[in-house]
Write a protein that holds these residues in place. Sequence first.
Motif, PDB file in Angstrom:
ATOM      1  N   ASN A 254      -7.822   2.147   9.024  1.00  0.00           N
ATOM      2  CA  ASN A 254      -6.802   2.910   8.402  1.00  0.00           C
ATOM      3  C   ASN A 254      -5.732   1.989   7.854  1.00  0.00           C
ATOM      4  O   ASN A 254      -5.093   1.429   8.765  1.00  0.00           O
ATOM      5  CB  ASN A 254      -6.220   3.979   9.504  1.00  0.00           C
ATOM      6  N   LEU A 255      -5.647   1.866   6.559  1.00  0.00           N
ATOM      7  CA  LEU A 255      -4.861   0.793   5.753  1.00  0.00           C
ATOM      8  C   LEU A 255      -3.577   1.532   5.921  1.00  0.00           C
ATOM      9  O   LEU A 255      -3.280   2.409   4.900  1.00  0.00           O
ATOM     10  CB  LEU A 255      -5.233   0.360   4.529  1.00  0.00           C
ATOM     11  N   GLU A 256      -2.599   1.504   6.887  1.00  0.00           N
ATOM     12  CA  GLU A 256      -1.314   1.998   6.676  1.00  0.00           C
ATOM     13  C   GLU A 256      -0.364   1.745   5.353  1.00  0.00           C
ATOM     14  O   GLU A 256      -0.610   0.801   4.653  1.00  0.00           O
ATOM     15  CB  GLU A 256      -0.138   1.206   7.824  1.00  0.00           C
ATOM     16  N   LYS A 257       0.475   2.648   5.233  1.00  0.00           N
ATOM     17  CA  LYS A 257       1.598   2.565   4.162  1.00  0.00           C
ATOM     18  C   LYS A 257       2.404   1.199   4.562  1.00  0.00           C
ATOM     19  O   LYS A 257       2.624   0.846   5.667  1.00  0.00           O
ATOM     20  CB  LYS A 257       2.356   3.639   4.058  1.00  0.00           C
ATOM     21  N   GLY A 258       2.819   0.595   3.492  1.00  0.00           N
ATOM     22  CA  GLY A 258       3.633  -0.524   3.777  1.00  0.00           C
ATOM     23  C   GLY A 258       3.270  -1.918   3.010  1.00  0.00           C
ATOM     24  O   GLY A 258       2.301  -1.928   2.199  1.00  0.00           O
ATOM     25  N   LYS A 259       4.143  -2.922   3.260  1.00  0.00           N
ATOM     26  CA  LYS A 259       4.108  -4.140   2.624  1.00  0.00           C
ATOM     27  C   LYS A 259       3.237  -5.081   3.394  1.00  0.00           C
ATOM     28  O   LYS A 259       3.467  -5.346   4.728  1.00  0.00           O
ATOM     29  CB  LYS A 259       5.289  -4.826   2.169  1.00  0.00           C
ATOM     30  N   TYR A 260       2.401  -5.538   2.959  1.00  0.00           N
ATOM     31  CA  TYR A 260       1.468  -6.399   3.629  1.00  0.00           C
ATOM     32  C   TYR A 260       1.288  -8.073   3.042  1.00  0.00           C
ATOM     33  O   TYR A 260       1.699  -8.334   1.848  1.00  0.00           O
ATOM     34  CB  TYR A 260      -0.258  -6.222   3.565  1.00  0.00           C
ATOM     35  N   LYS A 261       1.304  -9.153   3.745  1.00  0.00           N
ATOM     36  CA  LYS A 261       1.445 -10.549   3.410  1.00  0.00           C
ATOM     37  C   LYS A 261       0.025 -10.916   3.912  1.00  0.00           C
ATOM     38  O   LYS A 261      -0.254 -11.198   5.169  1.00  0.00           O
ATOM     39  CB  LYS A 261       2.599 -11.105   4.010  1.00  0.00           C
ATOM     40  N   VAL A 262      -0.666 -11.546   2.961  1.00  0.00           N
ATOM     41  CA  VAL A 262      -2.014 -12.473   3.400  1.00  0.00           C
ATOM     42  C   VAL A 262      -1.813 -14.034   3.003  1.00  0.00           C
ATOM     43  O   VAL A 262      -1.664 -14.500   1.845  1.00  0.00           O
ATOM     44  CB  VAL A 262      -3.155 -11.846   2.762  1.00  0.00           C
TER      45      VAL A 262
ATOM     46  N   ASN B 207       1.035  -1.255   0.131  1.00  0.00           N
ATOM     47  CA  ASN B 207      -0.081  -0.010   0.054  1.00  0.00           C
ATOM     48  C   ASN B 207       0.863   1.295  -0.148  1.00  0.00           C
ATOM     49  O   ASN B 207       1.758   1.314   0.883  1.00  0.00           O
ATOM     50  CB  ASN B 207      -0.830  -0.119   1.188  1.00  0.00           C
ATOM     51  N   THR B 208       0.960   2.100  -1.074  1.00  0.00           N
ATOM     52  CA  THR B 208       1.720   3.138  -1.064  1.00  0.00           C
ATOM     53  C   THR B 208       1.549   4.431  -0.470  1.00  0.00           C
ATOM     54  O   THR B 208       2.031   5.417  -0.495  1.00  0.00           O
ATOM     55  CB  THR B 208       1.793   3.709  -2.777  1.00  0.00           C
ATOM     56  N   GLN B 209       0.216   4.518  -0.012  1.00  0.00           N
ATOM     57  CA  GLN B 209      -0.332   5.630   0.629  1.00  0.00           C
ATOM     58  C   GLN B 209      -1.088   5.297   1.972  1.00  0.00           C
ATOM     59  O   GLN B 209      -1.921   4.202   1.543  1.00  0.00           O
ATOM     60  CB  GLN B 209      -0.819   6.674  -0.071  1.00  0.00           C
ATOM     61  N   SER B 210      -1.397   6.037   2.896  1.00  0.00           N
ATOM     62  CA  SER B 210      -2.511   5.771   3.921  1.00  0.00           C
ATOM     63  C   SER B 210      -3.667   5.845   3.455  1.00  0.00           C
ATOM     64  O   SER B 210      -3.841   6.882   2.869  1.00  0.00           O
ATOM     65  CB  SER B 210      -2.162   6.543   5.025  1.00  0.00           C
ATOM     66  N   GLU B 211      -4.504   4.838   3.624  1.00  0.00           N
ATOM     67  CA  GLU B 211      -5.795   4.794   3.251  1.00  0.00           C
ATOM     68  C   GLU B 211      -6.851   4.946   4.310  1.00  0.00           C
ATOM     69  O   GLU B 211      -6.549   4.328   5.437  1.00  0.00           O
ATOM     70  CB  GLU B 211      -6.354   3.649   2.305  1.00  0.00           C
ATOM     71  N   ALA B 212      -8.046   5.280   3.960  1.00  0.00           N
ATOM     72  CA  ALA B 212      -9.229   5.410   4.947  1.00  0.00           C
ATOM     73  C   ALA B 212      -9.677   3.981   5.091  1.00  0.00           C
ATOM     74  O   ALA B 212      -8.826   3.054   5.211  1.00  0.00           O
ATOM     75  CB  ALA B 212     -10.176   6.315   4.886  1.00  0.00           C
ATOM     76  N   VAL B 213     -11.050   4.011   5.546  1.00  0.00           N
ATOM     77  CA  VAL B 213     -11.354   2.501   5.902  1.00  0.00           C
ATOM     78  C   VAL B 213     -11.370   1.620   4.499  1.00  0.00           C
ATOM     79  O   VAL B 213     -11.764   2.198   3.385  1.00  0.00           O
ATOM     80  CB  VAL B 213     -12.897   2.626   6.201  1.00  0.00           C
ATOM     81  N   CYS B 214     -10.799   0.541   4.574  1.00  0.00           N
ATOM     82  CA  CYS B 214     -10.496  -0.621   3.486  1.00  0.00           C
ATOM     83  C   CYS B 214     -10.950  -1.866   3.796  1.00  0.00           C
ATOM     84  O   CYS B 214     -10.902  -2.337   5.019  1.00  0.00           O
ATOM     85  CB  CYS B 214      -8.951  -0.739   3.006  1.00  0.00           C
ATOM     86  N   ASP B 215     -11.735  -2.415   2.942  1.00  0.00           N
ATOM     87  CA  ASP B 215     -12.078  -4.032   3.270  1.00  0.00           C
ATOM     88  C   ASP B 215     -11.189  -4.925   2.411  1.00  0.00           C
ATOM     89  O   ASP B 215     -10.583  -4.645   1.541  1.00  0.00           O
ATOM     90  CB  ASP B 215     -13.523  -4.269   2.706  1.00  0.00           C
ATOM     91  N   LEU B 216     -10.639  -6.003   3.434  1.00  0.00           N
ATOM     92  CA  LEU B 216     -10.092  -7.124   2.740  1.00  0.00           C
ATOM     93  C   LEU B 216     -10.868  -8.185   2.447  1.00  0.00           C
ATOM     94  O   LEU B 216     -11.670  -8.872   3.316  1.00  0.00           O
ATOM     95  CB  LEU B 216      -9.035  -7.580   3.731  1.00  0.00           C
ATOM     96  N   LYS B 217     -11.206  -8.431   1.139  1.00  0.00           N
ATOM     97  CA  LYS B 217     -12.213  -9.443   0.712  1.00  0.00           C
ATOM     98  C   LYS B 217     -11.564 -10.757   0.364  1.00  0.00           C
ATOM     99  O   LYS B 217     -10.623 -10.815  -0.370  1.00  0.00           O
ATOM    100  CB  LYS B 217     -13.034  -9.161  -0.524  1.00  0.00           C
TER     101      LYS B 217
END
Length: 153
Positions: free
Chosen positions: A120-128, A47-57
């Motif tokens: 709040n989806l923070e900036k950075g790398k995520y692993k699912v 995620n390259t920028q902080s985002e407001a409310v986000c859903d992981l589907k």
Amino acid sequence: MKAKFVLITLLFTFLSCNKSKIHDDFDSSFDNNRWDATDVRVFEFENTQSEAVCDLKLHFGHISGFQFKEVPLEVEITSPDGKSEVLPVAMKLIDESGKDIGDCTGDICDVFQTIKTFQNLEKGKYKVAVKSKFTGPYLPNVLGVGIVVEKQK
């Protein structure tokens, strides 16, 4: 000239519709449509920028007429700060009347289920990491699994 304007307007409208998607990844490499019990599917995104409310589907593709109403899964989400969260998921595939819940075309069905909402989806790398918790040696009739991360509207 007016027809070109209408076509260009429609094109921009369709292209702008998916701006809410941050990430979309689907893995369909299941041998013989079987998800082995030991097989873990891993998805990574940045995620390259902080985002407001986000859903992981969770996106689950299966053959129409699936023999189980739901599939037990486990999802492990690792945030950019290294913290992990494990979520048990009961992926619902068939409603009480016996009909497929997903979007089905022919004998292919796709089901999307929100499994986590980030305030709040923070900036950075995520692993699912997604794994089947099915009790047998493999889960049959699987066409694919994936994730979609999108901003709430």
